[in-house]
Design a protein around this motif. Structure first.
Motif, mmCIF file in Angstrom:
data_model
loop_
_atom_site.group_PDB
_atom_site.id
_atom_site.type_symbol
_atom_site.label_atom_id
_atom_site.label_comp_id
_atom_site.label_asym_id
_atom_site.label_seq_id
_atom_site.Cartn_x
_atom_site.Cartn_y
_atom_site.Cartn_z
ATOM 1 N N HIS A 219 0.815 -1.211 0.000
ATOM 2 C CA HIS A 219 0.000 0.000 0.000
ATOM 3 C C HIS A 219 0.846 1.258 0.000
ATOM 4 O O HIS A 219 0.423 2.316 -0.463
ATOM 5 C CB HIS A 219 -0.898 0.024 1.239
ATOM 6 C CG HIS A 219 -0.119 0.109 2.517
ATOM 7 N ND1 HIS A 219 0.406 -0.996 3.131
ATOM 8 C CD2 HIS A 219 0.248 1.174 3.293
ATOM 9 C CE1 HIS A 219 1.060 -0.619 4.230
ATOM 10 N NE2 HIS A 219 0.973 0.700 4.349
ATOM 11 N N GLY A 220 2.084 1.140 0.540
ATOM 12 C CA GLY A 220 2.897 2.328 0.756
ATOM 13 C C GLY A 220 3.356 3.006 -0.505
ATOM 14 O O GLY A 220 3.508 4.240 -0.538
ATOM 15 N N LEU A 221 3.587 2.254 -1.567
ATOM 16 C CA LEU A 221 4.041 2.866 -2.811
ATOM 17 C C LEU A 221 3.021 3.895 -3.306
ATOM 18 O O LEU A 221 3.355 5.054 -3.590
ATOM 19 C CB LEU A 221 4.269 1.787 -3.872
ATOM 20 C CG LEU A 221 5.454 0.860 -3.637
ATOM 21 C CD1 LEU A 221 5.448 -0.281 -4.651
ATOM 22 C CD2 LEU A 221 6.763 1.642 -3.728
ATOM 23 N N VAL A 273 -7.961 3.712 -2.983
ATOM 24 C CA VAL A 273 -7.361 2.469 -3.484
ATOM 25 C C VAL A 273 -6.252 1.999 -2.549
ATOM 26 O O VAL A 273 -6.189 0.820 -2.174
ATOM 27 C CB VAL A 273 -6.814 2.682 -4.916
ATOM 28 C CG1 VAL A 273 -6.042 1.441 -5.375
ATOM 29 C CG2 VAL A 273 -7.955 2.984 -5.886
ATOM 30 N N SER A 274 -5.367 2.931 -2.149
ATOM 31 C CA SER A 274 -4.263 2.527 -1.257
ATOM 32 C C SER A 274 -4.797 2.074 0.097
ATOM 33 O O SER A 274 -4.252 1.139 0.710
ATOM 34 C CB SER A 274 -3.272 3.678 -1.074
ATOM 35 O OG SER A 274 -3.825 4.726 -0.305
ATOM 36 N N ILE A 294 1.063 -6.659 -6.133
ATOM 37 C CA ILE A 294 -0.172 -5.874 -6.238
ATOM 38 C C ILE A 294 0.123 -4.385 -6.023
ATOM 39 O O ILE A 294 -0.379 -3.514 -6.740
ATOM 40 C CB ILE A 294 -1.212 -6.381 -5.231
ATOM 41 C CG1 ILE A 294 -1.697 -7.776 -5.625
ATOM 42 C CG2 ILE A 294 -2.397 -5.416 -5.131
ATOM 43 C CD1 ILE A 294 -2.589 -8.443 -4.596
ATOM 44 N N GLY A 295 0.968 -4.095 -5.029
ATOM 45 C CA GLY A 295 1.335 -2.696 -4.776
ATOM 46 C C GLY A 295 2.103 -2.085 -5.930
ATOM 47 O O GLY A 295 1.858 -0.933 -6.309
ATOM 48 N N VAL A 296 3.034 -2.846 -6.487
ATOM 49 C CA VAL A 296 3.812 -2.347 -7.633
ATOM 50 C C VAL A 296 2.901 -2.110 -8.834
ATOM 51 O O VAL A 296 3.039 -1.105 -9.549
ATOM 52 C CB VAL A 296 4.940 -3.338 -7.982
ATOM 53 C CG1 VAL A 296 5.597 -2.961 -9.305
ATOM 54 C CG2 VAL A 296 5.980 -3.375 -6.871
ATOM 55 N N LEU A 297 1.963 -3.024 -9.072
ATOM 56 C CA LEU A 297 1.037 -2.863 -10.186
ATOM 57 C C LEU A 297 0.200 -1.597 -10.027
ATOM 58 O O LEU A 297 0.022 -0.825 -10.981
ATOM 59 C CB LEU A 297 0.130 -4.089 -10.292
ATOM 60 C CG LEU A 297 -0.951 -4.040 -11.384
ATOM 61 C CD1 LEU A 297 -0.313 -3.901 -12.767
ATOM 62 C CD2 LEU A 297 -1.853 -5.264 -11.317
ATOM 63 N N ALA A 298 -0.326 -1.378 -8.823
ATOM 64 C CA ALA A 298 -1.123 -0.170 -8.581
ATOM 65 C C ALA A 298 -0.294 1.086 -8.805
ATOM 66 O O ALA A 298 -0.768 2.066 -9.404
ATOM 67 C CB ALA A 298 -1.675 -0.190 -7.148
ATOM 68 N N GLU A 299 0.962 1.064 -8.360
ATOM 69 C CA GLU A 299 1.851 2.223 -8.545
ATOM 70 C C GLU A 299 2.149 2.462 -10.019
ATOM 71 O O GLU A 299 2.122 3.611 -10.508
ATOM 72 C CB GLU A 299 3.149 1.996 -7.766
ATOM 73 C CG GLU A 299 4.202 3.073 -7.958
ATOM 74 C CD GLU A 299 3.878 4.366 -7.243
ATOM 75 O OE1 GLU A 299 4.708 5.299 -7.309
ATOM 76 O OE2 GLU A 299 2.798 4.456 -6.618
ATOM 77 N N LEU A 300 2.428 1.409 -10.763
ATOM 78 C CA LEU A 300 2.731 1.553 -12.189
ATOM 79 C C LEU A 300 1.527 2.082 -12.958
ATOM 80 O O LEU A 300 1.677 2.898 -13.880
ATOM 81 C CB LEU A 300 3.190 0.214 -12.766
ATOM 82 C CG LEU A 300 4.564 -0.282 -12.292
ATOM 83 C CD1 LEU A 300 4.854 -1.660 -12.883
ATOM 84 C CD2 LEU A 300 5.663 0.709 -12.683
ATOM 85 N N LEU A 301 0.339 1.619 -12.601
ATOM 86 C CA LEU A 301 -0.866 2.120 -13.269
ATOM 87 C C LEU A 301 -1.051 3.609 -12.997
ATOM 88 O O LEU A 301 -1.409 4.370 -13.905
ATOM 89 C CB LEU A 301 -2.093 1.336 -12.778
ATOM 90 C CG LEU A 301 -2.202 -0.105 -13.272
ATOM 91 C CD1 LEU A 301 -3.385 -0.808 -12.598
ATOM 92 C CD2 LEU A 301 -2.367 -0.148 -14.785
ATOM 93 N N PHE A 302 -0.800 4.037 -11.770
ATOM 94 C CA PHE A 302 -0.923 5.461 -11.450
ATOM 95 C C PHE A 302 0.118 6.283 -12.215
ATOM 96 O O PHE A 302 -0.204 7.340 -12.781
ATOM 97 C CB PHE A 302 -0.764 5.683 -9.953
ATOM 98 C CG PHE A 302 -0.820 7.134 -9.558
ATOM 99 C CD1 PHE A 302 -2.024 7.818 -9.535
ATOM 100 C CD2 PHE A 302 0.341 7.824 -9.233
ATOM 101 C CE1 PHE A 302 -2.080 9.156 -9.194
ATOM 102 C CE2 PHE A 302 0.298 9.161 -8.885
ATOM 103 C CZ PHE A 302 -0.912 9.831 -8.863
#
Length: 335
Positions: A219-221, A273-274, A294-302
């Motif tokens: 979540h932190g990313l 989301v986070s 999952i965290g890396v994917l969310a960060e890359l999408l953002f």
């Protein structure tokens, strides 16, 4: 003021404005400029008539003409769903992208400070002793200790809401308090950088730094990126007070303030989301690689949203400000 003389002097302009407004869909180039210029003059004439000689018939005529011209210039109102789509497809990503020159350096400085603090804490037993007693540190860093138990301290749903609310307040503080020359933003960033560095340092000294990062990364990313964005935009708002760049401070702050509101609305969604990831993914039984993935994917999408969609929107002329129809009007100054 002699109303008849005034009407005779400006009738031709009003007739021409009426013609241009009637055929606004076919008006291009110089005629479009003429339409705007005549609209501004007619608006001034209406103000003069209302003040100097409020003839009811003339006021009604000019009011109708000005309303028609304004509608011709601004167009009809867009459906709410279209404005909603434009906001997320163009205005918000453009605002995030253009703010990158502020929030990316902010992120790098934050990570550098947190890293230095983490190394200092992890390698210096005297510093650790000044933070808490050895028994307290052990309670925080041991398996199932405070650092780990935090993420499962409440039911996932209520924990997600709590995290989202807390982070939203931090982001809002960074955005809105930036107007105070950015000083409160620096203090908020320092507090967060200190807490993060101490946590990493203590867990690393206990030989469990990988566990801490495995809990933080999902979540932190995204969460930290949202804080960086809010902080950077807040600092830009503070700099606008110092350097309005050729505008009056009121005009500059109005434009920047509208962009801040757009970013704030967008970050509400990002932090939701986070918060959901922190509540449902971080404490889950998934293997570390899956949770971090999952965290890396969310960060890359953002980041793709900002630097691909936002860059394209900025090249199309979007600035993150609201549509000109909803911005402030400028009072005409010449007859």
């Amino acid at each position: 003021m002699d109303v008849d003389v005034f009407v005779a002097a400006h009738r031709a302009e009003w007739d021409r404005l009426g013609q241009l407004a009637q055929h606004a869909g076919r008006v291009r180039g110089p005629e479009a400029d003429e339409l705007v210029r005549l609209y501004q003059r007619a608006a001034t004439h209406l103000s003069i008539v209302r003040t100097e000689a409020p003839d009811p018939a003339l006021v009604a005529r000019l009011s109708t003409l000005v309303a028609r011209a304004r509608s011709a210039i601004t167009g009809t109102d867009s459906p709410a769903w279209r404005e909603f789509g434009l906001f997320f497809a163009r205005r918000l990503p453009a605002a995030l992208y253009l703010g990158g020159r502020w929030w990316v350096p902010t992120a790098l400085a934050f990570l550098a400070v947190s890293g230095l603090i983490a190394v200092w804490v992890a390698t210096n037993t005297d510093v650790q002793g000044s933070i808490a007693a050895p028994e307290q540190i052990q309670q925080m860093t041991k398996p199932g200790g405070a650092y780990e138990a935090y993420y499962s301290s409440n039911p996932a749903g209520s924990f997600a809401a709590e995290v989202w609310t807390n982070n939203a307040w931090i982001a809002a503080g960074c955005l809105l308090l930036g107007v105070l020359l950015g000083v409160p933003v620096v203090f908020l960033l320092w507090g967060n950088a200190l807490n993060l560095g101490v946590g990493i340092g203590l867990m690393t000294a206990a030989g469990r730094g990988d566990v801490f990062l495995g809990l933080l990364a999902p979540h932190g990313l995204l969460e930290l990126t949202a804080v960086f964005v809010a902080s950077g935009i807040g600092l830009r708002l503070g700099w606008t007070v110092i350097d309005p760049r050729g505008r009056t401070r009121a005009e500059a702050l109005a434009a920047e303030g509208r962009s801040v509101v757009a970013v704030a609305l967008g970050l509400v969604c990002v932090l939701a989301v986070s918060g959901a990831i922190e509540a449902f993914v971080t404490p889950s039984g998934l293997p570390t690689w899956a949770r971090v993935g999952i965290g890396v994917l969310a960060e890359l999408l953002f980041l793709a949203y900002v630097f691909v969609v936002g860059r394209r929107a900025a090249r199309m002329g979007e600035t993150g400000d609201v549509d000109a129809r909803y911005a402030e009007d400028t009072l005409p100054t010449a007859v």
